[in-house]
Motif scaffolding. Structure first.
Motif, mmCIF file in Angstrom:
data_model
loop_
_atom_site.group_PDB
_atom_site.id
_atom_site.type_symbol
_atom_site.label_atom_id
_atom_site.label_comp_id
_atom_site.label_asym_id
_atom_site.label_seq_id
_atom_site.Cartn_x
_atom_site.Cartn_y
_atom_site.Cartn_z
ATOM 1 N N THR A 17 -17.146 7.227 -8.988
ATOM 2 C CA THR A 17 -15.636 7.225 -7.947
ATOM 3 C C THR A 17 -15.786 5.769 -7.298
ATOM 4 O O THR A 17 -14.725 5.309 -7.193
ATOM 5 N N LEU A 18 -16.763 5.494 -6.871
ATOM 6 C CA LEU A 18 -16.740 4.113 -6.173
ATOM 7 C C LEU A 18 -16.313 3.024 -6.854
ATOM 8 O O LEU A 18 -15.440 1.928 -6.728
ATOM 9 N N VAL A 19 -17.006 2.875 -8.230
ATOM 10 C CA VAL A 19 -16.650 1.880 -9.215
ATOM 11 C C VAL A 19 -15.077 1.897 -9.498
ATOM 12 O O VAL A 19 -14.380 0.906 -9.568
ATOM 13 N N SER A 20 -14.618 3.338 -9.590
ATOM 14 C CA SER A 20 -13.108 3.177 -10.040
ATOM 15 C C SER A 20 -12.252 2.850 -9.086
ATOM 16 O O SER A 20 -11.314 2.257 -9.207
ATOM 17 N N LEU A 21 -12.714 3.225 -7.885
ATOM 18 C CA LEU A 21 -11.812 2.967 -6.505
ATOM 19 C C LEU A 21 -11.838 1.459 -6.411
ATOM 20 O O LEU A 21 -10.834 0.700 -6.114
ATOM 21 N N ALA A 22 -13.142 0.674 -6.697
ATOM 22 C CA ALA A 22 -13.177 -0.707 -6.606
ATOM 23 C C ALA A 22 -12.378 -1.396 -7.649
ATOM 24 O O ALA A 22 -11.609 -2.449 -7.222
ATOM 25 N N TRP A 23 -12.443 -0.834 -9.029
ATOM 26 C CA TRP A 23 -11.557 -1.596 -9.955
ATOM 27 C C TRP A 23 -10.173 -1.530 -9.436
ATOM 28 O O TRP A 23 -9.478 -2.134 -9.777
ATOM 29 N N PHE A 24 -9.827 0.003 -8.985
ATOM 30 C CA PHE A 24 -8.232 0.039 -8.870
ATOM 31 C C PHE A 24 -7.797 -0.860 -7.842
ATOM 32 O O PHE A 24 -6.621 -1.500 -7.915
ATOM 33 N N TRP A 25 -8.659 -1.040 -6.692
ATOM 34 C CA TRP A 25 -8.372 -1.799 -5.637
ATOM 35 C C TRP A 25 -8.083 -3.414 -6.055
ATOM 36 O O TRP A 25 -7.240 -3.990 -5.535
ATOM 37 N N SER A 26 -9.146 -3.893 -6.886
ATOM 38 C CA SER A 26 -9.002 -5.158 -7.368
ATOM 39 C C SER A 26 -7.771 -5.291 -8.087
ATOM 40 O O SER A 26 -7.121 -6.309 -8.276
ATOM 41 N N VAL A 27 -7.399 -4.430 -8.790
ATOM 42 C CA VAL A 27 -6.318 -4.526 -9.685
ATOM 43 C C VAL A 27 -4.925 -4.644 -8.800
ATOM 44 O O VAL A 27 -4.036 -5.212 -9.236
ATOM 45 N N GLN A 28 -4.997 -3.615 -7.754
ATOM 46 C CA GLN A 28 -3.873 -3.728 -6.813
ATOM 47 C C GLN A 28 -3.738 -5.115 -6.185
ATOM 48 O O GLN A 28 -2.577 -5.747 -6.000
ATOM 49 N N VAL A 29 -4.687 -5.879 -5.795
ATOM 50 C CA VAL A 29 -4.926 -7.059 -5.032
ATOM 51 C C VAL A 29 -4.418 -8.117 -5.863
ATOM 52 O O VAL A 29 -3.449 -9.110 -5.597
ATOM 53 N N GLY A 30 -4.650 -7.932 -7.429
ATOM 54 C CA GLY A 30 -4.571 -8.992 -8.115
ATOM 55 C C GLY A 30 -2.949 -8.995 -8.351
ATOM 56 O O GLY A 30 -2.375 -9.975 -8.507
ATOM 57 N N TRP A 31 -2.353 -7.524 -8.689
ATOM 58 C CA TRP A 31 -0.947 -7.583 -8.658
ATOM 59 C C TRP A 31 0.011 -8.184 -7.643
ATOM 60 O O TRP A 31 0.887 -8.690 -7.740
ATOM 61 N N VAL A 32 -0.550 -7.740 -6.398
ATOM 62 C CA VAL A 32 0.215 -8.358 -5.318
ATOM 63 C C VAL A 32 0.209 -9.786 -5.233
ATOM 64 O O VAL A 32 1.221 -10.357 -4.960
#
Length: 41
Positions: A17-32
């Protein structure tokens, strides 16, 4: 299932769960950042 197995399963689930949240967060930041660069050059 005994207590050790349940604890290992819970720990594994928490890590996944933590790994997938971290991945999702980094993808969002990169997109922003990408969007801001396109908007403001």
């Amino acid at each position: 299932m005994n207590k050790d197995t349940l604890e290992k399963a819970a720990l594994g689930f928490a890590i996944v769960t933590l790994v997938s949240l971290a991945w999702f967060w980094s993808v969002q930041v990169g997109w922003v950042i990408e969007t801001l660069e396109m908007a403001y050059g």
